[in-house]
Design a protein around this motif. Structure first.
Motif, short mmCIF file in Angstrom:
data_model
loop_
_atom_site.label_atom_id
_atom_site.label_comp_id
_atom_site.label_asym_id
_atom_site.label_seq_id
_atom_site.Cartn_x
_atom_site.Cartn_y
_atom_site.Cartn_z
N GLU A 149 26.35 33.71 48.65
CA GLU A 149 25.36 33.27 47.61
C GLU A 149 24.21 32.75 48.12
OE1 GLU A 149 27.38 32.09 44.38
OE2 GLU A 149 28.44 33.91 43.83
N HIS A 161 32.61 46.26 45.59
CA HIS A 161 33.41 46.21 44.05
C HIS A 161 34.89 45.89 44.07
CE1 HIS A 161 29.64 48.12 43.10
NE2 HIS A 161 30.07 48.99 43.72
N ILE A 192 36.36 34.28 43.80
CA ILE A 192 35.78 35.36 42.74
C ILE A 192 36.67 35.42 41.81
CG2 ILE A 192 35.43 37.71 42.23
CD1 ILE A 192 33.93 38.01 45.11
N ALA A 196 36.65 33.71 37.77
CA ALA A 196 36.53 34.62 36.61
C ALA A 196 37.79 34.28 35.82
CB ALA A 196 36.84 36.10 37.35
N SER A 249 36.40 41.04 34.04
CA SER A 249 35.89 41.87 35.03
C SER A 249 35.34 41.00 36.35
CB SER A 249 34.65 42.57 34.29
OG SER A 249 33.71 41.57 33.75
N LEU A 250 35.26 41.64 37.32
CA LEU A 250 34.76 40.73 38.65
C LEU A 250 33.40 41.17 39.00
CD1 LEU A 250 38.30 41.45 40.18
CD2 LEU A 250 37.23 39.36 39.20
N PRO A 251 32.61 40.18 39.31
CA PRO A 251 31.11 40.86 40.02
C PRO A 251 31.27 41.28 41.41
CG PRO A 251 31.67 38.17 40.42
CD PRO A 251 33.04 39.01 39.58
N SER A 252 30.54 42.22 41.63
CA SER A 252 30.35 42.96 42.85
C SER A 252 29.90 42.03 43.92
CB SER A 252 29.20 43.98 42.69
OG SER A 252 30.08 45.18 41.79
N SER A 253 30.02 42.11 44.99
CA SER A 253 29.33 41.57 46.05
C SER A 253 28.65 42.57 47.12
CB SER A 253 30.38 40.82 46.72
OG SER A 253 29.95 40.03 47.92
N GLU A 254 27.90 41.99 48.39
CA GLU A 254 27.33 42.95 49.08
C GLU A 254 28.19 42.93 50.67
OE1 GLU A 254 23.34 41.61 48.87
OE2 GLU A 254 23.03 43.11 47.64
#
Length: 285
Positions: A149, A161, A192, A196, A249-254
């Motif tokens: 981040e 995801h 993560i 959450a 729900s879990l945030p997506s990453s890259e």
């Protein structure tokens, strides 16, 4: 007797991998016009149309799809023939995050070796934070990690995801802490999950902390705990239990590539790696 032009075949493979004349030109450090000319020359030589091009897409024809793997083999043989007379051995140290590495890794390394037999490949598998620190210290030539981040540099390779995975028989009662397995306290995917859960007000306790990915997989597969996995890397036989237990729900990453490589040969090898990475993953769900 017909003969193949190495540059033309290399251009065809770049177009096939990148599905773009523009990107192929960038990787080959030439112009889009030159790419088109070389492809046309190859198609005329073979008497076959290899690429179907429209204003919106670039894809292989049926003949092009048949020719792709032999074309790769031809380029590999060419590089191996040249390397037999060369003492130019180079070292390539690649870091791949544990939560990024999948079954495609051996294919990536095989493709990299075929592209440049003079390259000595060293691979490190660690969590993203450890690899990013090693990259910043100059210990790695390139790293494929989960995006940080706080960092906006690097090339984004695609989204990642996540889901809550456990064995089908896994049980959790609302009045008890959720049993969570994780690789280590420094694991970004663990963060993560715990963030959450904390935000949702769900109590949790950690079990099977550390011990490597195989230990976490075993704990989850045995129904002893749940863990967060990239959807494409969930252990066989496990299921997403997020809806069943009303987990957040879990945030997506890259997935991001960092590299310091500057010499043309190493950059070309890295581009081969990236193309193979995207090709063998396919769409990341």
């Amino acid at each position: 007797m017909k003969s193949l032009d190495v540059d033309a075949v290399r251009t065809f493979v770049a177009i096939a991998d990148l599905q773009s004349f523009t990107r192929a030109a960038e990787v080959l450090e030439t112009t889009q016009g030159a790419v088109s000319v070389k492809l046309k020359r190859l198609e005329q030589n073979l008497g076959r149309r290899l690429v179907e091009r429209t204003p919106r897409s670039v894809r292989l024809s049926a003949q092009g799809a048949l020719f792709l793997e032999p074309a790769r083999a031809f380029l590999s043989a060419h590089e191996q023939a040249l390397s037999a007379l060369s003492a130019d051995k180079r070292r390539f140290v690649l870091g791949i995050a544990a939560h990024v590495a999948g079954p495609e890794v051996p294919i990536l390394l095989a493709r990299l070796n075929a592209h440049d037999p003079c390259l000595t490949i060293e691979v490190r598998l660690e969590n993203s934070r450890v690899l990013l620190d090693a990259f910043d210290r100059g210990e790695l030539d390139a790293a494929i990690i989960r995006g940080d981040e706080d960092r906006r540099d690097g090339e984004v390779l695609g989204p990642e995801h996540f889901g809550w995975y456990a064995a089908p028989q896994f049980e959790h009662h609302e009045n008890t802490p959720l049993r969570l397995a994780a690789l280590s306290p420094a694991c970004g995917v663990r963060d993560i999950a715990t963030r959450a859960l904390d935000a949702a007000g769900i109590a949790w306790s950690e079990v099977f902390l550390g011990g490597g990915s195989s230990a976490v997989d075993a704990a989850v597969s045995a129904g002893l705990a749940t863990s967060v996995f990239p959807r494409r890397l969930a252990p066989a036989g496990t299921v997403d239990i997020g809806d069943r237990f009303r987990l957040p729900s879990l945030p997506s990453s890259e997935i991001v590539l960092h590299s310091t490589l500057t010499d043309p040969k190493s950059k070309a090898a890295l581009r081969t790696l990236v193309c193979a990475f995207r090709e063998h993953r396919g769409p990341i769900q």
